[in-house]
Design a protein around this motif. Structure first.
Motif, PDB file in Angstrom:
ATOM      1  N   ALA A   1       9.704  -1.090   0.539  1.00  0.00           N
ATOM      2  CA  ALA A   1       9.639  -2.632   0.885  1.00  0.00           C
ATOM      3  C   ALA A   1       9.208  -3.288   1.906  1.00  0.00           C
ATOM      4  CB  ALA A   1      11.335  -3.014   0.659  1.00  0.00           C
TER       5      ALA A   1
ATOM      6  N   ALA B   1      -4.416   2.703   6.257  1.00  0.00           N
ATOM      7  CA  ALA B   1      -4.817   4.071   6.892  1.00  0.00           C
ATOM      8  C   ALA B   1      -3.917   5.031   6.331  1.00  0.00           C
ATOM      9  CB  ALA B   1      -4.985   4.162   8.292  1.00  0.00           C
TER      10      ALA B   1
ATOM     11  N   VAL C   1       0.985  -1.202  -0.004  1.00  0.00           N
ATOM     12  CA  VAL C   1       0.094   0.197   0.099  1.00  0.00           C
ATOM     13  C   VAL C   1       0.883   1.254   0.045  1.00  0.00           C
ATOM     14  CG1 VAL C   1      -0.193   0.084   2.465  1.00  0.00           C
ATOM     15  CG2 VAL C   1      -2.053   1.275   1.126  1.00  0.00           C
ATOM     16  N   MET C   2       1.978   1.133   0.585  1.00  0.00           N
ATOM     17  CA  MET C   2       3.047   2.401   0.527  1.00  0.00           C
ATOM     18  C   MET C   2       3.468   2.753  -0.843  1.00  0.00           C
ATOM     19  SD  MET C   2       2.821   3.668   3.632  1.00  0.00           S
ATOM     20  CE  MET C   2       4.293   4.640   4.079  1.00  0.00           C
TER      21      MET C   2
ATOM     22  N   GLY D   1      -7.585  -3.733   7.337  1.00  0.00           N
ATOM     23  CA  GLY D   1      -8.067  -2.837   6.406  1.00  0.00           C
ATOM     24  C   GLY D   1      -8.714  -1.574   7.072  1.00  0.00           C
TER      25      GLY D   1
ATOM     26  N   SER E   1       2.875  -7.374   3.526  1.00  0.00           N
ATOM     27  CA  SER E   1       2.000  -7.255   4.685  1.00  0.00           C
ATOM     28  C   SER E   1       0.671  -6.797   4.139  1.00  0.00           C
ATOM     29  CB  SER E   1       2.443  -6.137   5.635  1.00  0.00           C
ATOM     30  OG  SER E   1       3.589  -6.541   6.308  1.00  0.00           O
TER      31      SER E   1
ATOM     32  N   HIS F   1       1.316  -9.689  14.083  1.00  0.00           N
ATOM     33  CA  HIS F   1      -0.011  -9.343  14.487  1.00  0.00           C
ATOM     34  C   HIS F   1      -0.950 -10.129  14.202  1.00  0.00           C
ATOM     35  CE1 HIS F   1      -3.005  -6.370  15.852  1.00  0.00           C
ATOM     36  NE2 HIS F   1      -3.640  -6.402  14.459  1.00  0.00           N
ATOM     37  N   GLN F   2      -2.033 -10.282  15.216  1.00  0.00           N
ATOM     38  CA  GLN F   2      -2.913 -11.496  14.821  1.00  0.00           C
ATOM     39  C   GLN F   2      -4.486 -10.687  14.910  1.00  0.00           C
ATOM     40  OE1 GLN F   2      -2.175 -15.461  16.411  1.00  0.00           O
ATOM     41  NE2 GLN F   2      -1.203 -14.180  18.059  1.00  0.00           N
ATOM     42  N   TYR F   3      -5.355 -11.028  14.145  1.00  0.00           N
ATOM     43  CA  TYR F   3      -6.786 -11.018  14.167  1.00  0.00           C
ATOM     44  C   TYR F   3      -7.498 -12.201  13.967  1.00  0.00           C
ATOM     45  CZ  TYR F   3      -7.415 -10.373   9.241  1.00  0.00           C
ATOM     46  OH  TYR F   3      -7.429 -10.359   7.752  1.00  0.00           O
TER      47      TYR F   3
ATOM     48  N   LYS G   1       8.185  -7.957  -6.234  1.00  0.00           N
ATOM     49  CA  LYS G   1       8.750  -9.175  -6.472  1.00  0.00           C
ATOM     50  C   LYS G   1       7.907 -10.002  -6.669  1.00  0.00           C
ATOM     51  CE  LYS G   1       9.727 -10.139  -1.562  1.00  0.00           C
ATOM     52  NZ  LYS G   1       8.473 -11.205  -1.414  1.00  0.00           N
TER      53      LYS G   1
ATOM     54  N   GLY H   1      -0.565   0.837   7.562  1.00  0.00           N
ATOM     55  CA  GLY H   1      -0.149   1.241   6.401  1.00  0.00           C
ATOM     56  C   GLY H   1      -1.694   1.470   5.479  1.00  0.00           C
TER      57      GLY H   1
ATOM     58  N   GLY I   1      -0.014 -12.128  10.928  1.00  0.00           N
ATOM     59  CA  GLY I   1       0.886 -11.496   9.808  1.00  0.00           C
ATOM     60  C   GLY I   1       1.968 -10.862  10.141  1.00  0.00           C
TER      61      GLY I   1
ATOM     62  N   VAL J   1      16.995  -3.389   1.839  1.00  0.00           N
ATOM     63  CA  VAL J   1      17.100  -2.645   0.623  1.00  0.00           C
ATOM     64  C   VAL J   1      17.937  -1.331   0.751  1.00  0.00           C
ATOM     65  CG1 VAL J   1      15.731  -0.979  -0.959  1.00  0.00           C
ATOM     66  CG2 VAL J   1      14.968  -3.517  -0.424  1.00  0.00           C
TER      67      VAL J   1
END
Ligand code: FAD
Length: 806
Positions: free
Chosen positions: A203, A355, A14-15, A49, A43, A225-227, A36, A353, A323, A210
């Motif tokens: 990256a 947001a 997203v970045m 989201g 992520s 982090h988990q949901y 890649k 990211g 993730g 990098v």
């Protein structure tokens, strides 16, 4: 694949995609994004989201506002689904501190224009009938946010960018970056090389590796982090509509509807293992990778979520997403120039990211294309960190940030992780005197001196430090105060062309006489503030430049890049060799006179001059300047001499009532003198015209940004820096509060505090033209309360500087 481009963006999360979108919008269509794997396969794809607009940081709130605005219109723009759910969000306050925080964010909302209401527990239950509100004082209901499907939204942004000329190359790993002699980069990829002017490192979890190709340190922690997603929830099946995204400190969690199921994300405040650390980072072929579920770590928090939302308890857990997520030491993203390598940029380090990606992209694109962003980027600039921010430091801080994601940090709280990163020999002496330190660019710096321990009341209002600071200020105003302020960035610029270089870089002219001191600003091509130097002419061809601690990399890059071919200039960064003792107050001369043979009288040692003297038997560079508005000197001494010089001054000062003071007192004292701060009042959005700093700009010589300053002068500024006094009760201006004229928001505060000598609650604000005249009556929203304010003349204390010149 093309072999040349203006910009190569490495990373299609997203970045990277958010930046590509805005770069082509800005007209830089010759931009190639190289990924890649597939787009979002790092992520981004697995994120939940959510896109909150509830952010207390005024500038980051603008970043979030842009993302939310774009997500809401992206589908109509591109014809591609984005999964945007405009559910709004509700965050809970469980105590007065959190409630006060809501009121502060309400002010930010009023400034930026997103809708937010502070609502009662009854109202919360009306909006989400399934939630229990035990212990909840109030909710912050934001109505313009929601959540998005990260992959769909990114693909829609990518489509929009491609339609306008941007290029995306998937399944093509970047293998290395090399700087070419002419200044361009060669980016080596699996599909060949691309020569380009700019490289952006987007990256994600690979960003440190990098950056390392170009010798740049990029510090953050890769974490997990988990949901969890529940099975279908009967009560959701039975109704249309969706509950807002709930954010709840009680369970350190967010929870919402995911179609007809529940989605619960946890920031567990227990030791989290770092993702991939043991392998030295993610494997290059890692793609759409998830880690095994670690439900045991979530259980205590999940149980609390079930207390809150009993309807989830029956639904069972259908899926766990564990993730990778990266976190920086202060949780702000790394967006801006990388230190030390021209045209190498970072767009990474974000833990939220989805947001932030589009908003970060917008403002980074402005920075790259126009030289400046239209918001203050200081809090996101990667150069806010230095070498001290190594992997251990970053990891310790980032973990604490992660655990505290839903814990409100009181303004006075000092967290110990990673500290001390940099200390001076004087620190133990000050600790023994009750010094409470705060951190600046890794340095431990005195904040206040407490006889009752380091803890400050947990409040946004005035704390137990307030009366103590009043005494510290009184010492400086009436007797003599001493403070060590380590970490000033110090450059010595010397050689036959040193003066020409500095005159070109700075809007002010270099002092003519040896020992002369000036305040000088380096401006961008757009005439906006980059940095502020105190410059002393040490000799005919030698200058000492002092600037803020966090300006370290920025100033180093700025100075080195300004040297023209053939110029004979040497630039030495001597920051770590020296420390500074600030000694100020009407008895300062009396105290120092007994420690040096130098003549300290105004005739021999006037204000705004410097001399190399011997003090307490040690060599000291004494600069007769200070940031507190009293007779005083900045004494710059070698680190190894700091204790001896401090102790000698203390001993000589005891008969005169010498006292230690810290940064809290300094803030109060500088506000009474209307001394603006770099990165706060003087930012990349502002020229000296708006900031009323033209007295430091000499238009009779050529300097960078001059044409832009002249243009603003000709057209007239539309916003103006003013000093205000406010009718505060027990909460002073903190910055980011809206300024009202009637019902209209006409400005924003930048910083403030209580002036102990004047008994006034003071601050700085930028206000629109027509509201800047002395005596203009305004209102400033402090903790949700509109307080009467008035524009007052600058320097309410000693406006003629008689005390400074005494
Ligand atoms: C469980 C979970 C839930 C989350 N929920 C939210 C949420 O609700 N809201 C929110 O805002 N954030 C959320 N996040 C955080 C969010 O996922 C990240 O902040 C964001 O995705 C980071 O985006 P990025 O572009 O920086 O990194 P990434 O998405 O990882 O993108 C980096 C890309 O660079 C590519 N790359 C790396 N090296 C190279 C190379 N050498 N050559 C070519 N390509 C390369 C990678 O393949 C990758 O695709 C969540 C995270 C997790 C783990």
């Amino acid at each position: 694949m093309q072999s040349t481009a203006r910009v190569v963006i490495i990373g299609g999360g997203v970045m990277g995609i958010g930046l590509l979108y805005s770069l082509v919008e800005e007209g830089w269509t010759d931009t190639v994004l190289v990924e890649k794997g597939e787009l979002t396969s790092g992520s981004t794809w697995h994120a939940a989201g959510q896109c909150p607009s509830f952010i207390a940081n005024y500038n980051l709130a603008k970043v979030h506002a842009f993302s939310n605005d774009l997500y809401a219109r992206l589908e109509a723009m591109t014809g591609e689904a984005t999964g945007w759910h405009a559910t709004g969000g509700i965050r809970f306050a469980m105590n007065q501190l959190e409630l006060d925080h809501f009121k502060r964010v309400e002010g930010v909302a009023a400034n930026i224009g997103f809708r937010m209401q502070v609502i009662s527990p009854e109202e919360i239950r009306r909006i989400n009938p399934f939630v229990t509100t035990e212990g909840v004082l109030a909710g912050a209901w934001t109505l313009d946010d929601g959540y998005v499907d990260p992959s769909s939204a990114c693909n829609a942004m990518a489509t929009a960018a491609k339609r306008k000329g941007g290029t995306i190359v998937r399944r093509n790993r970047v293998l290395g970056i090399e700087r070419l002699p002419g200044g361009d980069f060669r980016v080596s990829t699996e599909q060949g090389d691309i020569t380009c002017e700019h490289v952006v490192n987007a990256a994600g979890c690979y960003a440190d590796r990098v950056s390392a190709w170009l010798g740049v340190q990029t510090s953050y922690a890769n974490m997990k982090h988990q949901y969890v997603v529940t099975g279908p929830v009967k009560e959701f099946l039975d109704r249309d509509g969706e509950i807002p995204v709930m954010r709840d400190p009680y369970c350190s969690s967010y929870y919402r509807q995911e179609q007809k199921s529940g989605l619960i994300g946890i920031y567990e405040n227990s030791e989290t293992e770092e993702a991939w650390r043991e392998q030295g980072g993610p494997a290059w072929d890692s793609e759409n990778e998830l880690f095994p579920a670690q439900l045991d770590r979530l259980m205590p928090f999940l149980e609390r979520v079930m207390d809150r939302m009993p309807i989830f308890a029956e639904a069972g857990i259908k899926k766990v997403v564990n993730g990778a997520i990266s976190h920086t030491p202060d949780s702000n993203p790394l967006v801006g120039p990388a230190p030390g390598v021209r045209n190498f940029w970072l767009a990474t380090g974000t833990g939220i990211g989805i947001a932030q990606g589009p908003g970060c992209g917008k403002y980074l694109a402005q920075w790259m294309v126009h030289g400046d962003a239209e918001i203050n980027m200081a809090g996101m600039d990667p150069r806010r960190y230095g070498e001290f921010c190594d992997q251990d430091y970053a990891s310790a801080k980032a973990h604490r940030e992660y655990w505290d994601m839903y814990r409100l940090i009181p303004p006075g709280e000092e967290r110990p992780e990673g500290r001390p990163a940099k200390s001076t020999p004087l620190d133990p002496v000050l600790v023994a005197k009750g010094c409470v330190f705060t951190e600046g660019f890794g340095w431990e710096r005195p904040k206040w001196f407490s006889a009752t321990g380091p803890d400050e009341d947990e409040t946004f209002r005035r704390t137990n430090a307030h009366p103590v600071v009043a005494e510290e200020c009184r010492a400086v105003r009436e007797r003599i105060g001493i403070m060590e302020l380590p970490g000033f960035t110090r450059h010595e610029v010397s050689g036959p062309d040193a003066e020409a270089l500095l005159n070109r870089v700075c809007a002010n002219r270099m002092p003519k006489r040896t020992g002369g001191i000036i305040l000088a600003h380096a401006l961008s091509d757009g005439g906006r503030f980059i940095t502020e130097f105190t410059i002393t002419r040490m000799a005919e061809d030698r200058f000492l430049l002092l600037s803020g601690a966090s300006a370290y990399h920025r100033d180093q890059d700025l100075l080195h890049r300004a040297i023209r071919e053939g110029e004979d200039v040497t630039i030495d960064n001597v920051t770590d060799d020296w420390t500074t003792l600030i000694v100020a107050g009407p008895r300062t001369r009396d105290v120092l006179a007994g420690l040096t043979s130098a003549d300290l009288s105004s005739a021999s040692f006037p204000w705004l001059t410097a001399q190399e003297i011997t003090l307490a038997g040690r060599p000291v560079r004494a600069l007769r300047v200070n940031y507190v508005g009293e007779l005083g000197w900045e004494l710059h001494c070698r680190m190894a001499d700091a204790v001896a010089v401090y102790e000698a001054i203390w001993k000589a000062g005891e008969p005169f009532g010498i006292a230690d003071f810290g940064l809290y007192a300094m803030n109060s004292l500088r506000l009474e003198k209307s001394y603006a701060g770099l990165g706060v009042e003087l930012t990349n959005e502002i020229t000296p015209v708006e900031a009323n700093m033209l007295r430091f700009v000499k238009l009779d010589h050529e300097f960078r940004g001059k044409a832009a300053v002249e243009k603003v002068l000709a057209s007239g500024a539309t916003t103006h820096l003013v000093t205000v006094k406010v009718d505060a009760v027990d909460f002073d201006i903190a910055g980011g509060e809206p300024v009202f004229a009637g019902e209209r928001v006409v400005g924003v505060t930048t910083s403030g505090g209580y002036g102990h000598a004047t008994g006034l609650s003071l601050g700085f604000a930028y206000v629109d033209s027509g509201f800047d005249a002395t005596g203009t009556k305004l209102e400033i929203m402090l903790l949700g309360d509109r307080r009467a304010a008035e524009v007052i003349p600058a320097s309410v204390y000693d406006p003629d500087n008689l005390r400074l010149r005494a």
